[in-house]
Scaffold this motif. Structure first.
Motif, PDB file in Angstrom:
ATOM      1  N   THR A 341       0.856  -1.177   0.000  1.00 41.10           N
ATOM      2  CA  THR A 341       0.000   0.000   0.000  1.00 41.10           C
ATOM      3  C   THR A 341       0.894   1.229   0.000  1.00 41.10           C
ATOM      4  N   TYR A 342       0.285   2.399  -0.151  1.00 44.34           N
ATOM      5  CA  TYR A 342       1.065   3.631  -0.145  1.00 44.34           C
ATOM      6  C   TYR A 342       1.123   4.220   1.254  1.00 44.34           C
ATOM      7  N   ILE A 343       2.332   4.607   1.652  1.00 41.02           N
ATOM      8  CA  ILE A 343       2.546   5.405   2.861  1.00 41.02           C
ATOM      9  C   ILE A 343       3.193   6.693   2.372  1.00 41.02           C
ATOM     10  N   THR A 344       2.447   7.774   2.396  1.00 40.68           N
ATOM     11  CA  THR A 344       2.781   9.029   1.712  1.00 40.68           C
ATOM     12  C   THR A 344       3.016   8.710   0.227  1.00 40.68           C
ATOM     13  N   THR A 345       4.185   9.062  -0.329  1.00 43.19           N
ATOM     14  CA  THR A 345       4.427   8.798  -1.746  1.00 43.19           C
ATOM     15  C   THR A 345       5.270   7.543  -1.971  1.00 43.19           C
ATOM     16  N   ARG A 346       5.559   6.805  -0.923  1.00 46.73           N
ATOM     17  CA  ARG A 346       6.353   5.580  -1.062  1.00 46.73           C
ATOM     18  C   ARG A 346       5.449   4.355  -1.088  1.00 46.73           C
ATOM     19  N   PHE A 347       5.787   3.444  -1.969  1.00 51.15           N
ATOM     20  CA  PHE A 347       5.023   2.205  -2.054  1.00 51.15           C
ATOM     21  C   PHE A 347       5.639   1.206  -1.071  1.00 51.15           C
ATOM     22  N   ARG A 348       4.861   0.814  -0.077  1.00 48.38           N
ATOM     23  CA  ARG A 348       5.379  -0.049   0.987  1.00 48.38           C
ATOM     24  C   ARG A 348       4.881  -1.482   0.829  1.00 48.38           C
ATOM     25  N   ILE A 349       5.808  -2.424   0.720  1.00 51.86           N
ATOM     26  CA  ILE A 349       5.495  -3.848   0.803  1.00 51.86           C
ATOM     27  C   ILE A 349       5.544  -4.210   2.279  1.00 51.86           C
ATOM     28  N   PHE A 350       4.391  -4.470   2.868  1.00 49.91           N
ATOM     29  CA  PHE A 350       4.365  -4.714   4.312  1.00 49.91           C
ATOM     30  C   PHE A 350       4.267  -6.198   4.664  1.00 49.91           C
ATOM     31  N   TYR A 351       4.034  -7.043   3.642  1.00 52.56           N
ATOM     32  CA  TYR A 351       3.929  -8.476   3.947  1.00 52.56           C
ATOM     33  C   TYR A 351       4.339  -9.301   2.729  1.00 52.56           C
ATOM     34  N   LEU A 352       5.124 -10.349   2.990  1.00 53.00           N
ATOM     35  CA  LEU A 352       5.525 -11.308   1.959  1.00 53.00           C
ATOM     36  C   LEU A 352       5.447 -12.702   2.543  1.00 53.00           C
ATOM     37  N   HIS A 353       5.017 -13.644   1.711  1.00 48.89           N
ATOM     38  CA  HIS A 353       4.944 -15.035   2.177  1.00 48.89           C
ATOM     39  C   HIS A 353       5.334 -15.973   1.042  1.00 48.89           C
ATOM     40  N   ALA A 440      13.715   2.335  -9.205  1.00 47.42           N
ATOM     41  CA  ALA A 440      12.870   2.924  -8.170  1.00 47.42           C
ATOM     42  C   ALA A 440      13.313   2.469  -6.781  1.00 47.42           C
ATOM     43  N   ILE A 441      13.717   1.211  -6.658  1.00 47.09           N
ATOM     44  CA  ILE A 441      14.220   0.711  -5.372  1.00 47.09           C
ATOM     45  C   ILE A 441      15.507   1.440  -4.998  1.00 47.09           C
ATOM     46  N   LYS A 442      16.393   1.658  -5.980  1.00 46.83           N
ATOM     47  CA  LYS A 442      17.636   2.379  -5.710  1.00 46.83           C
ATOM     48  C   LYS A 442      17.358   3.817  -5.275  1.00 46.83           C
ATOM     49  N   ARG A 443      16.261   4.409  -5.800  1.00 42.91           N
ATOM     50  CA  ARG A 443      15.889   5.776  -5.395  1.00 42.91           C
ATOM     51  C   ARG A 443      15.099   5.783  -4.092  1.00 42.91           C
ATOM     52  N   GLN A 444      14.911   4.637  -3.501  1.00 41.18           N
ATOM     53  CA  GLN A 444      14.176   4.470  -2.239  1.00 41.18           C
ATOM     54  C   GLN A 444      12.729   4.930  -2.361  1.00 41.18           C
ATOM     55  N   GLN A 445      12.109   4.610  -3.496  1.00 40.37           N
ATOM     56  CA  GLN A 445      10.687   4.875  -3.677  1.00 40.37           C
ATOM     57  C   GLN A 445       9.838   3.690  -3.226  1.00 40.37           C
ATOM     58  N   PHE A 446      10.522   2.605  -2.849  1.00 41.69           N
ATOM     59  CA  PHE A 446       9.858   1.444  -2.265  1.00 41.69           C
ATOM     60  C   PHE A 446      10.301   1.302  -0.815  1.00 41.69           C
ATOM     61  N   GLU A 447       9.420   0.714  -0.014  1.00 42.29           N
ATOM     62  CA  GLU A 447       9.767   0.371   1.370  1.00 42.29           C
ATOM     63  C   GLU A 447       9.480  -1.103   1.606  1.00 42.29           C
ATOM     64  N   PHE A 448      10.358  -1.738   2.375  1.00 39.56           N
ATOM     65  CA  PHE A 448      10.223  -3.155   2.679  1.00 39.56           C
ATOM     66  C   PHE A 448      10.261  -3.375   4.191  1.00 39.56           C
ATOM     67  N   PRO A 449       9.825  -4.558   4.655  1.00 39.94           N
ATOM     68  CA  PRO A 449       9.895  -4.851   6.100  1.00 39.94           C
ATOM     69  C   PRO A 449      11.332  -4.784   6.605  1.00 39.94           C
ATOM     70  N   ARG A 450      11.469  -4.774   7.911  1.00 37.84           N
ATOM     71  CA  ARG A 450      12.801  -4.652   8.519  1.00 37.84           C
ATOM     72  C   ARG A 450      13.711  -5.786   8.026  1.00 37.84           C
ATOM     73  N   TRP A 451      14.991  -5.486   7.919  1.00 40.54           N
ATOM     74  CA  TRP A 451      15.967  -6.359   7.273  1.00 40.54           C
ATOM     75  C   TRP A 451      16.002  -7.785   7.830  1.00 40.54           C
ATOM     76  N   PRO A 452      16.003  -7.982   9.163  1.00 38.86           N
ATOM     77  CA  PRO A 452      16.061  -9.370   9.663  1.00 38.86           C
ATOM     78  C   PRO A 452      14.916 -10.256   9.160  1.00 38.86           C
ATOM     79  N   GLU A 453      13.728  -9.683   8.930  1.00 39.52           N
ATOM     80  CA  GLU A 453      12.593 -10.469   8.427  1.00 39.52           C
ATOM     81  C   GLU A 453      12.584 -10.541   6.902  1.00 39.52           C
TER      82      GLU A 453
END
Length: 532
Positions: A341-353, A440-453
């Motif tokens: 979903t979008y959090i401000t202008t960044r596209f956030r992947i909040f869950y992966l399985h 886009a990932i290199k420009r940090q336009q995407f967000e992902f869960p915390r690194w350990p997960e």
């Protein structure tokens, strides 16, 4: 075969080709040819197809290369010309039978079918084959190979055979993987008679150390050696493996002059010389993403625990949640579900399985996927068209065609992403859109869960992707080793493309470009320009 003086043709002979006799006579059901350029690998494939078609009634051969141009060239040069110029072979064909570029029929009801498969294997589906020939193997996508191999499912066991041939590229390429992990790693070994005693002859495996100023030399003493020495022979580095493999460098073929080899040695980049002349893989593949790129895009407060996901379920009441699914088989390829979903202008992947272990069965996957799509009130789900016909159908029947959007990769397109209403799916220019997401990932336009997960297996899937230049397609190609999947990246890509139906992002897929004289120039993108 064309004569060396260019004046007509002459019968094929093993004179000067003693190393080829073992390959032609091999009883192995699976053969891998690991070759430099212009060492007659395509000639061998053509001769194999013609011989079996003439001698075995009703034989079925399927030839596949990465491009239409390569397939047409093979059809004319390696099938049509030998059949036309040989009085013996002409007796097996007739003008009343199909003799077009993609199909060759014989009087004994044998058939040679020729196809090409770059980004998908759809053109090979449903073609029965007894003998499968894959040419330019290094340029075929590893995910397509199991699909193409299904063409031999009903082949008689006596005649079922596979011959894969190509020129190596990087150490991550599919042909290197097959040679290193599934083949006998055959080498042509050449003795040096200058050595004796208890150790006996010194046997050379032909490579860079054997290049002398005037000819082939022993890597131990520097003396001249003959690649066609009476005792030179094939030797397997691995005793037992599914594929019998043969590496054929230009150093051992008589028609390549030594002056040309020395010239190539001086002027070719090191990786090209290893690939094209020595027939050896060289680690020249480039990684579009690094661990640092992904770590910078990870948010410490984005977790995938059940408690943390409640926040996004509540958010879905007033904001669109989208999903992406890349279908897999469960063997070096896994089904992955991504939610974003979008959090401000960044596209956030909040869950992966990733569905692995006890979740590889499609019915089990469907229960979990439907449960998650309902739980998060997913507005649109983007799915992999090529990998899950039956599962996509189930989702469409459950959620409707508007909420389930299917995406199919193509090589070159007029537009990067376009919807085909007749086929009811989106067409995606694979390399261009993948490049856009990487950038886009290199420009940090995407967000992902915390690194350990996120690190395992999802980030690793993305790091498994490498780029190589595909000469036949004249474009960069993204690929991965068959034992190193990339499914998480494609699930994320489908998720983002699904989100663009609601929130178009021309700044990512079709950005403005700057012209020195005219200033900003709008791209060919004709959709909405809202940037989120």
């Amino acid at each position: 075969m064309p004569r060396e003086d260019g004046l007509g043709y002459e019968p094929f002979s093993f004179a000067g080709r003693r190393h080829m006799r073992r390959i032609y006579d091999s009883p192995s059901r699976r053969i891998l040819l690991f070759c430099a350029r212009q060492v007659e690998k395509s000639t061998l494939l053509g001769n194999s197809a013609i011989t079996h078609s003439c001698l075995v009634a009703g034989h079925r051969t399927l030839y596949v290369s990465p491009s239409a141009t390569q397939t047409k060239t093979f059809s004319v040069d390696r099938i049509k010309e030998p059949m036309q110029t040989s009085e013996v072979l002409r007796m097996f064909v007739s003008s009343a039978l199909a003799q077009n570029v993609f199909e060759k029929q014989f009087k004994n009801l044998s058939k040679i079918t020729l196809r090409y498969a770059f980004l998908n294997a759809d053109r090979t589906r449903g073609i029965p084959a007894w003998r499968l020939l894959l040419d330019e193997f290094q340029d075929l996508l590893p995910d397509n190979i199991p699909i193409i191999e299904q063409c031999t499912s009903h082949a008689p066991e006596r005649w079922k055979a596979y011959v894969y041939a190509g020129t190596p590229k990087s150490l991550d390429n599919v042909i290197e993987y097959y040679r290193a992990q599934h083949s006998t790693q055959g080498e042509w070994v050449v003795p040096c008679d200058a050595h004796g005693g208890e150790g006996g002859r010194y046997w050379n495996i032909l490579g860079e150390k054997n290049i002398g100023k005037k000819g082939l030399i022993c890597e131990r003493c520097g003396g001249r050696i003959d690649p066609m020495h009476a005792a030179a022979q094939w030797a397997n580095m691995v005793a037992d493996a599914p594929f019998e493999s043969f590496r054929i460098p230009q150093l051992m073929v008589p028609w390549k002059s030594w002056a040309e080899i020395l010239l190539d040695y001086k002027r070719y980049p090191r990786d090209k010389f290893y690939n094209e002349v020595l027939g050896v893989s060289f680690d020249s593949g480039l990684r579009p993403l690094t661990s640092a790129d992904l770590m910078l895009s990870c948010c410490a407060d984005v977790r995938m625990s059940s408690e943390a996901l409640e926040t996004y379920r509540a958010l879905s009441a007033g904001q669109a949640i989208v999903a992406g699914i890349d279908w897999g088989t469960g063997e070096n390829s896994f089904t992955v579900l991504a939610l974003g979903t979008y959090i401000t202008t960044r596209f956030r992947i909040f869950y992966l399985h990733r569905f692995d272990r006890d979740e590889v069965d499609p019915p089990v996957q469907m229960v979990k996927i439907i449960e998650m799509l309902l739980y998060f009130r997913v507005a649109i789900c983007g799915t992999d068209y090529g990998g899950g016909f039956d599962r996509n159908d189930q989702l469409v029947r459950k959620f409707g065609p508007q909420r389930i959007q299917k995406y199919q990769y193509f090589g070159r397109m007029r537009r990067k992403v376009e919807h085909d209403p007749k086929l009811r799916r989106w067409k995606v220019s694979r390399t261009e859109v993948m490049s856009d997401i990487f950038n886009a990932i290199k420009r940090q336009q995407f967000e992902f869960p915390r690194w350990p997960e996120f690190k395992e297996p999802f980030a690793q899937d993305m790091l498994n992707i490498y780029s190589e230049y595909n000469v036949s397609q004249r474009m960069t190609q993204y690929s991965h080793r068959p034992d190193k999947p990339d499914d998480s990246f494609h699930a994320i890509l489908y998720c983002f493309l699904a989100s663009m139906i609601l929130v178009p992002r021309p700044d990512i897929i079709a950005p403005l470009r700057e012209d020195r004289n005219r200033g900003a120039v709008r791209s060919s993108y004709s959709g909405p320009v809202y940037q989120g």
